[in-house]
Structure formats: C-alpha cells, structure tokens
Enzyme design. Structure first.
Site, PDB file in Angstrom:
ATOM      1  N   ARG A  29       0.784  -1.233   0.000  1.00 48.53           N
ATOM      2  CA  ARG A  29       0.000   0.000   0.000  1.00 48.53           C
ATOM      3  C   ARG A  29       0.817   1.285   0.000  1.00 48.53           C
ATOM      4  O   ARG A  29       0.278   2.352  -0.244  1.00 48.53           O
ATOM      5  CB  ARG A  29      -0.929   0.011   1.226  1.00 48.53           C
ATOM      6  CG  ARG A  29      -2.013  -1.040   1.174  1.00 48.53           C
ATOM      7  CD  ARG A  29      -2.730  -1.138   2.506  1.00 48.53           C
ATOM      8  NE  ARG A  29      -1.863  -1.691   3.544  1.00 48.53           N
ATOM      9  CZ  ARG A  29      -2.202  -1.767   4.826  1.00 48.53           C
ATOM     10  NH1 ARG A  29      -3.366  -1.300   5.235  1.00 48.53           N
ATOM     11  NH2 ARG A  29      -1.377  -2.284   5.710  1.00 48.53           N
ATOM     12  N   ASP A  74      -1.802 -13.635  -0.478  1.00 48.34           N
ATOM     13  CA  ASP A  74      -2.175 -13.453   0.923  1.00 48.34           C
ATOM     14  C   ASP A  74      -2.176 -14.818   1.596  1.00 48.34           C
ATOM     15  O   ASP A  74      -2.451 -15.845   0.954  1.00 48.34           O
ATOM     16  CB  ASP A  74      -3.561 -12.811   1.039  1.00 48.34           C
ATOM     17  CG  ASP A  74      -3.834 -12.329   2.457  1.00 48.34           C
ATOM     18  OD1 ASP A  74      -3.320 -11.257   2.820  1.00 48.34           O
ATOM     19  OD2 ASP A  74      -4.530 -13.037   3.209  1.00 48.34           O
ATOM     20  N   TYR A 151      -6.898 -16.971  12.649  1.00 45.72           N
ATOM     21  CA  TYR A 151      -7.914 -16.266  11.865  1.00 45.72           C
ATOM     22  C   TYR A 151      -9.177 -17.105  11.697  1.00 45.72           C
ATOM     23  O   TYR A 151     -10.291 -16.584  11.746  1.00 45.72           O
ATOM     24  CB  TYR A 151      -7.351 -15.890  10.499  1.00 45.72           C
ATOM     25  CG  TYR A 151      -6.386 -14.731  10.542  1.00 45.72           C
ATOM     26  CD1 TYR A 151      -6.825 -13.450  10.863  1.00 45.72           C
ATOM     27  CD2 TYR A 151      -5.037 -14.917  10.255  1.00 45.72           C
ATOM     28  CE1 TYR A 151      -5.945 -12.386  10.905  1.00 45.72           C
ATOM     29  CE2 TYR A 151      -4.150 -13.852  10.293  1.00 45.72           C
ATOM     30  CZ  TYR A 151      -4.606 -12.592  10.622  1.00 45.72           C
ATOM     31  OH  TYR A 151      -3.732 -11.532  10.664  1.00 45.72           O
TER      32      TYR A 151
END
Length: 342
Positions: A29, A74, A151
């Site tokens: 980013r 990812d 997660y």
C-alpha cells in the site's frame, strides 16, 4: 541461471560482497501504483487474477534495486481453498462470517486439491518469472498453520487471539486436527510453488508470539517444522516468527535455511541464540522508516555492522507500513546496495 543471486548465496551461507535486501510487503500500500489498482479491484480479485498479482509483484522491482521479489498474494488463500469464505473488509481487515467454534466444524474442513483451488497462484508465478527474466529470485510464501488457525477461529484480527487460544486449550484434539489439515494443505501448496519455479519459500508465523514458549512448541513450531522437513529437500525455507525470539535456539536445530527476526531482539543476542551458524533476516523496525533518509542510512549501516555482512539478509522486522514515504523506502534499500565494508 539467476543473474543477481545474492539472496540465494546468503541462504546458502556463502561469502558475499554485501548482504541482499528485500522488504516484507514490498508490493503493498505504500506504492502509489498499487493504490491505483486497489481503487479498481478488491483485494482478493487482485490475488486471484494472475495478471494483476504478477503486475503488483513487479511494482517495487521496477522502482527499486531489490535483490528478491515476493509473489503478491495473501496467507488467507489457503483457508479459502479449504472452504472458509474469508473476505477483506475495508477498515477492518480479514473477516470470516462463520468462524470455527466447535470440533464438529473442524471435521467438515477439507484438505483440497491445490491445483483446483489455488491454480491462479501458480499461474501468477509463471507470469512473474517471465517478467523477472532471471534477474532476481522469486519468493513464495504461506502463513504458519498456527497463524491461519488464529484467523479461522477468531474470525478476524485480534490483539490477543483469546478465542483461538481458548478453543485450543478446551478442544486440543480438534485444534490439532485443524492444524494438521492446514499443514497438509500448506505443504502441497508450497511444493507446487517450487515446481512452478520459486527459488525459496517463507513461512510467516505472525501470531506465534501470542503463545507461551511451551505452547509454541505444541501448537506452532511442530507444524512449521513439518513444512520445513517436507520442503527443505526441494528449496530454501525461511521461517519468520513475530515475537518468537524465545524459539530461535529450537528453530536453529531444524533444516531451515534462514530465520526472520522482528525488531525486538538485538543482533548480537540473535546471533548468540542461533549459535552464529544461521542466516538471519531482519530486523529493522518498520516504523523507523518514518525517520529521515539520512538517519535510515546510518541505522541500516549500523545494523549490517552488528549482524555482519555474511549469513544475513537485510529486511524489516515486519511488513512495510502503508504511510511510508517513497524516498524513505528507497533510502533503506540503497543504504544496503551502496554499503561497503570499512
């Protein structure tokens, strides 16, 4: 033959003229060209579209003199392939609508055929290798089984992952069943990446530091080590455990080619814990890239001096932050490229 093989030489423990450099999340980013694509395509569309993933992988390589590329993807593509519908929610991060909270749910988790479920990643590798044209190595990666489990059970990010830990301590058999399924999928996934042409693989244990040293051995390292044992005959394996300095001695006894370090350990202590025999990677504090370019250069040179130029890969202690100025990232990289021994 890869033209710039500094990174591979460091992994092999060979003498180098300078240490290699790359940055975790370097295709991310902080790059304006990345943000342009982000505005057009959602996160997992970028991961699942080989042309986009390949293009994003190349963005920092075109901009900076890096010694390795890491495939844009990812860690959550693995649990997605196992049937868990992870989303990336703006402002929230990873999100799983129906997290795993019972042993019965674990029974329903599949170990998929990675070619059927993750073929887009392998296609992205082929496209990227064409673009790299043997200039520098390409790194593949996966999350550690423990980090993926966190997660899957928590349903998203957390500062403590208490729900995930509670599940493991209340339902240890189910926890180990899930960890093994993730491990088996990850091994197949990384093996296929190697077959497609990556030069090394890195296992990210982002949440290993949430565990006590004893529980780390039970719930994390034993599964990472299965991955290391399966992949090390095929390629270089780098293990990066954030907050896991307490496990460095144990990790050194494994077949890893290198160990990643976060910024909370002194270079001298890391060398001592790894018996001065292991290639180490890290450990610049990502937030320190907010310092002036001059300060960054000075700190990088000091870091190299403390680790030593051999058996060392310059990197951050975690992923680069999204608000880092481009010139500061460049100062970090060029400080290594321009480094000369005293």
């Amino acid at each position: 033959m890869i033209k710039n093989d500094l990174y591979l030489k460091a992994l092999r423990g060979e003498t180098v003229e300078r240490p290699p450099v790359w940055m975790m999340r370097q295709a991310g980013r902080f790059l304006p060209e990345f943000r342009e694509l982000r505005d057009k395509y959602d996160f997992f569309t970028r991961c699942r579209t080989p042309e986009l993933a390949s293009e994003i992988t190349m963005m920092p390589i075109r901009r900076y003199p890096l010694d390795a590329a890491i495939l844009f993807s990812d860690i959550l593509v693995v649990p997605q392939a196992m049937g868990m519908d992870f989303q990336m929610v703006e402002g929230t991060g990873p999100w799983l609508e129906t997290p795993i909270r019972t042993p019965e749910q674990v029974k329903n988790i599949i170990v998929p055929d990675v070619d059927d479920t993750l073929g887009y990643v392998f296609d992205a590798i082929e496209l990227t290798l064409q673009k790299l044209d043997n200039d520098i190595p390409l790194i593949g990666f996966a999350g550690s089984p423990w980090t993926i489990l966190c997660y899957c059970i928590e349903g998203g990010g957390s500062k403590t992952f208490d729900i995930a830990k509670a599940f493991c301590f209340q339902h240890p058999e189910a926890a180990h069943e899930l960890l093994q399924k993730i491990t088996d999928t990850t091994i197949a996934y990384l093996k296929r990446k190697v077959e497609k042409g990556v030069s090394a693989v890195q296992v990210f244990d982002s949440w290993g530091g949430m565990l006590s040293p004893e529980d780390y051995q039970v719930y994390s390292w034993r599964y990472i080590n299965q991955i290391v044992e399966a992949l090390s005959p095929l390629t270089h394996v780098i293990a990066f455990g954030k907050g896991c300095w307490f496990a460095l001695e144990e990790m050194t006894l494994s077949k890893v080619s290198a160990l990643g370090l976060d910024w909370t350990i002194r270079p001298e202590y890391a060398r001592s814990l790894t018996n001065h025999t292991m290639t180490l990677q890290g450990n610049f504090d990502p937030a320190r890239l907010h310092s002036s370019p001059e300060t960054i250069r000075k700190m990088v040179h000091e870091m190299i001096s403390r680790f030593g130029k051999d058996r060392y890969i310059v990197n951050l202690g975690h992923g680069i932050l999204p608000n880092i100025p481009l010139e500061n990232a460049e100062a970090f990289i060029r400080a290594v490229v321009d480094w000369k021994p005293n």
